[in-house]
Design a protein around this motif. Sequence first.
Motif, PDB file in Angstrom:
ATOM      1  N   THR A  10       0.732  -0.732   0.063  1.00  0.00           N
ATOM      2  CA  THR A  10       0.254   0.363  -0.157  1.00  0.00           C
ATOM      3  C   THR A  10       1.267   1.369  -0.019  1.00  0.00           C
ATOM      4  OG1 THR A  10      -1.958   1.306   1.201  1.00  0.00           O
ATOM      5  CG2 THR A  10      -0.247   0.166   2.870  1.00  0.00           C
ATOM      6  N   GLY A  11       0.470   2.391  -0.697  1.00  0.00           N
ATOM      7  CA  GLY A  11       1.362   3.765  -0.772  1.00  0.00           C
ATOM      8  C   GLY A  11       0.342   4.526   0.253  1.00  0.00           C
ATOM      9  N   LYS A  14      -5.642   2.508   1.349  1.00  0.00           N
ATOM     10  CA  LYS A  14      -6.492   2.300   0.857  1.00  0.00           C
ATOM     11  C   LYS A  14      -6.283   0.578   1.167  1.00  0.00           C
ATOM     12  CE  LYS A  14      -9.812   1.920  -2.777  1.00  0.00           C
ATOM     13  NZ  LYS A  14      -9.842   2.690  -3.920  1.00  0.00           N
ATOM     14  N   THR A  15      -5.098  -0.205   0.283  1.00  0.00           N
ATOM     15  CA  THR A  15      -5.354  -1.679   0.182  1.00  0.00           C
ATOM     16  C   THR A  15      -4.315  -2.513   1.626  1.00  0.00           C
ATOM     17  OG1 THR A  15      -4.189  -0.846  -1.341  1.00  0.00           O
ATOM     18  CG2 THR A  15      -4.060  -3.376  -1.310  1.00  0.00           C
ATOM     19  N   GLU A  59      -3.122  -0.161  -8.409  1.00  0.00           N
ATOM     20  CA  GLU A  59      -2.784  -0.200  -9.754  1.00  0.00           C
ATOM     21  C   GLU A  59      -2.215   1.490  -9.538  1.00  0.00           C
ATOM     22  OE1 GLU A  59      -5.433  -0.780 -13.059  1.00  0.00           O
ATOM     23  OE2 GLU A  59      -5.446   1.428 -13.862  1.00  0.00           O
ATOM     24  N   PHE A  61      -0.092   3.553 -12.231  1.00  0.00           N
ATOM     25  CA  PHE A  61       0.451   3.870 -13.913  1.00  0.00           C
ATOM     26  C   PHE A  61      -0.232   3.062 -14.835  1.00  0.00           C
ATOM     27  CE2 PHE A  61       4.239   6.392 -11.638  1.00  0.00           C
ATOM     28  CZ  PHE A  61       3.502   7.982 -11.060  1.00  0.00           C
ATOM     29  N   GLY A  62      -1.130   2.285 -14.484  1.00  0.00           N
ATOM     30  CA  GLY A  62      -2.013   1.196 -14.862  1.00  0.00           C
ATOM     31  C   GLY A  62      -1.076   0.116 -14.826  1.00  0.00           C
ATOM     32  N   GLY A  95      -8.155   3.893  -8.595  1.00  0.00           N
ATOM     33  CA  GLY A  95      -9.120   5.032  -8.792  1.00  0.00           C
ATOM     34  C   GLY A  95      -9.964   5.083  -9.420  1.00  0.00           C
ATOM     35  N   GLN A  96      -9.985   5.177 -10.350  1.00  0.00           N
ATOM     36  CA  GLN A  96     -10.740   4.710 -11.197  1.00  0.00           C
ATOM     37  C   GLN A  96     -10.941   3.681 -12.028  1.00  0.00           C
ATOM     38  OE1 GLN A  96      -9.049   7.581 -12.165  1.00  0.00           O
ATOM     39  NE2 GLN A  96      -7.804   6.869 -13.192  1.00  0.00           N
ATOM     40  N   ASP A  97      -9.522   2.726 -12.753  1.00  0.00           N
ATOM     41  CA  ASP A  97     -10.052   1.560 -13.311  1.00  0.00           C
ATOM     42  C   ASP A  97      -9.284   0.039 -13.097  1.00  0.00           C
ATOM     43  OD1 ASP A  97      -9.144   0.158 -15.726  1.00  0.00           O
ATOM     44  OD2 ASP A  97      -7.497   1.323 -16.688  1.00  0.00           O
TER      45      ASP A  97
HETATM   46  C1  LIG Z   1       1.500   7.181  -8.564  1.00  0.00           C
HETATM   47  C2  LIG Z   1       0.054   7.022  -8.905  1.00  0.00           C
HETATM   48  C3  LIG Z   1      -0.892   5.990 -10.190  1.00  0.00           C
HETATM   49  C4  LIG Z   1      -1.709   6.360 -10.096  1.00  0.00           C
HETATM   50  N1  LIG Z   1      -1.692   5.269 -10.850  1.00  0.00           N
HETATM   51  C5  LIG Z   1      -3.607   5.346 -11.155  1.00  0.00           C
HETATM   52  C6  LIG Z   1      -4.240   4.267 -12.619  1.00  0.00           C
HETATM   53  O1  LIG Z   1      -3.243   4.181 -13.627  1.00  0.00           O
HETATM   54  N2  LIG Z   1      -5.107   3.529 -12.840  1.00  0.00           N
HETATM   55  C7  LIG Z   1      -6.095   4.192 -10.765  1.00  0.00           C
HETATM   56  O2  LIG Z   1      -7.530   3.650 -11.470  1.00  0.00           O
HETATM   57  N3  LIG Z   1      -5.948   4.498 -10.759  1.00  0.00           N
HETATM   58  C8  LIG Z   1      -4.606   5.196  -9.484  1.00  0.00           C
HETATM   59  N4  LIG Z   1      -4.321   5.447  -8.959  1.00  0.00           N
HETATM   60  C9  LIG Z   1      -5.228   5.720  -7.663  1.00  0.00           C
HETATM   61  C10 LIG Z   1      -4.230   4.805  -6.660  1.00  0.00           C
HETATM   62  O3  LIG Z   1      -4.646   3.260  -7.253  1.00  0.00           O
HETATM   63  C11 LIG Z   1      -5.408   4.608  -5.319  1.00  0.00           C
HETATM   64  O4  LIG Z   1      -5.470   5.784  -4.711  1.00  0.00           O
HETATM   65  C12 LIG Z   1      -5.091   3.709  -4.786  1.00  0.00           C
HETATM   66  O5  LIG Z   1      -6.701   3.206  -3.854  1.00  0.00           O
HETATM   67  C13 LIG Z   1      -3.615   4.041  -4.117  1.00  0.00           C
HETATM   68  O6  LIG Z   1      -4.089   2.727  -2.771  1.00  0.00           O
HETATM   69  P1  LIG Z   1      -3.240   2.683  -1.565  1.00  0.00           P
HETATM   70  O7  LIG Z   1      -3.281   4.127  -0.279  1.00  0.00           O
HETATM   71  O8  LIG Z   1      -2.959   1.555  -0.948  1.00  0.00           O
HETATM   72  O9  LIG Z   1      -1.681   3.470  -2.143  1.00  0.00           O
HETATM   73  C14 LIG Z   1      -2.439   6.156  -8.886  1.00  0.00           C
HETATM   74  C15 LIG Z   1      -2.437   6.437  -7.393  1.00  0.00           C
HETATM   75  C16 LIG Z   1      -0.541   7.023  -7.670  1.00  0.00           C
HETATM   76  C17 LIG Z   1      -0.008   8.017  -6.251  1.00  0.00           C
END
Ligand SMILES: Cc1cc2nc3c(=O)[nH]c(=O)nc-3n(C[C@H](O)[C@H](O)[C@H](O)COP(=O)(O)O)c2cc1C
Length: 151
Positions: A10-11, A14-15, A59, A61-62, A95-97
């Motif tokens: 997780t960054g 959420k995850t 996810e 950067f895809g 986020g959305q994909d």
């Molecule tokens: C560097 C970066 C790249 C991301 N690229 C995508 C993406 O390609 N597609 C998507 O749906 N969300 C993307 N997101 C949104 C993250 O997937 C989303 O916020 C996710 O819930 C983060 O989970 P975490 O809180 O466990 O790190 C991106 C977020 C970051 C910080």
Amino acid sequence: MKKLLIVYHTGGVKTANMAEAVERGARGEANITVVVKRCADAGPDDLLAADGIILGTPENFGYMSGMMKDFLERVFYACEGKVNGRPYALFVGAGQDGSGAVTSVERIVLGLRLKKVHEPVIGLKDLTPAILEDCEQLGAAFAAGLSLGVF
Ligand SMILES: Cc1cc2nc3c(=O)[nH]c(=O)nc-3n(C[C@H](O)[C@H](O)[C@H](O)COP(=O)(O)O)c2cc1C
């Protein structure tokens, strides 16, 4: 006792929240040992010792997160040919994909000959009780399948 390994990155949060829900579901199954590790702390020995694995990644950067890719790179050749047919499942925070993370993980675990036993759970946008419920059910179903030996 069968062992279930949950490995995630997780960054943010959420995850990690999704991983907690998966773990909660899995721990409802008494006959399974559940081990939870962050990608950075997990390696080939963890995968080799597991009867099944659930992977979790945001996810980015895809694609799967860099830390999940690092984990899979570190275990690939050490485990190739030694984990054939073991069950796996996946959850993704996006986020959305989310589809790029799913595709990228599935390509690599195909090379490890892991067997998909559950459709990926993808949590889009804000984490909802429904997504967490899906994660909990994933953990419960996976652990029950391992315990019963149906995979
Ligand atoms: C560097 C970066 C790249 C991301 N690229 C995508 C993406 O390609 N597609 C998507 O749906 N969300 C993307 N997101 C949104 C993250 O997937 C989303 O916020 C996710 O819930 C983060 O989970 P975490 O809180 O466990 O790190 C991106 C977020 C970051 C910080």
